[in-house]
Design an enzyme around this catalytic site. Sequence first.
Site, short mmCIF file in Angstrom:
data_model
loop_
_atom_site.label_atom_id
_atom_site.label_comp_id
_atom_site.label_asym_id
_atom_site.label_seq_id
_atom_site.Cartn_x
_atom_site.Cartn_y
_atom_site.Cartn_z
N ASP A 98 6.10 7.98 7.83
CA ASP A 98 4.76 7.92 8.42
C ASP A 98 4.90 7.53 9.89
O ASP A 98 6.01 7.32 10.38
CB ASP A 98 3.87 6.95 7.65
CG ASP A 98 2.39 7.36 7.66
OD1 ASP A 98 1.87 7.69 8.77
OD2 ASP A 98 1.75 7.37 6.60
N HIS A 136 -5.38 17.71 3.31
CA HIS A 136 -6.84 17.90 3.36
C HIS A 136 -7.46 17.28 4.61
O HIS A 136 -8.63 17.54 4.91
CB HIS A 136 -7.51 17.36 2.08
CG HIS A 136 -7.57 15.87 1.98
ND1 HIS A 136 -8.42 15.23 1.09
CD2 HIS A 136 -6.89 14.87 2.61
CE1 HIS A 136 -8.27 13.92 1.21
NE2 HIS A 136 -7.35 13.69 2.12
#
Length: 230
Positions: A98, A136
């Site tokens: 990340d 998404h």
Amino acid sequence: MLAPWHKLSAWVLGNEGLPFEAAHGKDLWGLCAENPSHSKLFNDGMACDARAGVAAVIGGCPEVFEGVGTLVDVGGGDGTSLRSIVEACPWIRGINFDLPHVVSVAPVSVGVEHVGGNMFDHVPKADAVYIMKVLHDWADDDCIAILRKCREAIPQDAGKVIIVDAIVGREEDHEFKGAGLLLDMVMMAHTSDGKERTSKEWSYIFHEVGFTRYTIKHILAYQSVIEVYP
């Protein structure tokens, strides 16, 4: 997190800009990068959702992790997903990937290495990529760019990308239908170009990336498990 919802109707009517930016002056990622407390709020929320989602994946289709020696979780936040996966599948070595400001405060976990970086630039190499509730957040072109980096990170003969995300517009009736539609509204309120996708929209993205095939497995959660192969 509620403030953008008060800007949603004005955006729909064309009277204001994107709801999140109208409420906070920058997008979600910019705010999280500059505001540690908001970043923690966001990542704590994602971790809470991940605990339920990963349990559904492991309970519904544990075979997706068979034969996987190294697994990189792209956009893995504080590592909650990988901790759960490694606990259930101790033969896996996990790489939690990340942004640097996210992994810098991630807790130390047995079997999980935290690596900072940008998924648009590169993805650490592994036997398989795990990417849960990340795509998404992004437009089609961004998803294609992210998945191309994921494809580069895995073995071309035996690797795969494991996508855990919602699929809306399914023909069969199911108990999570409403959750998928609600999440589509969340994407409108909290992201610039994010959306939930139909199976046809997912197929388009996979084709553009150059993947050769994919399988879809529905689980006891609003997400489905999509295995995509080079």
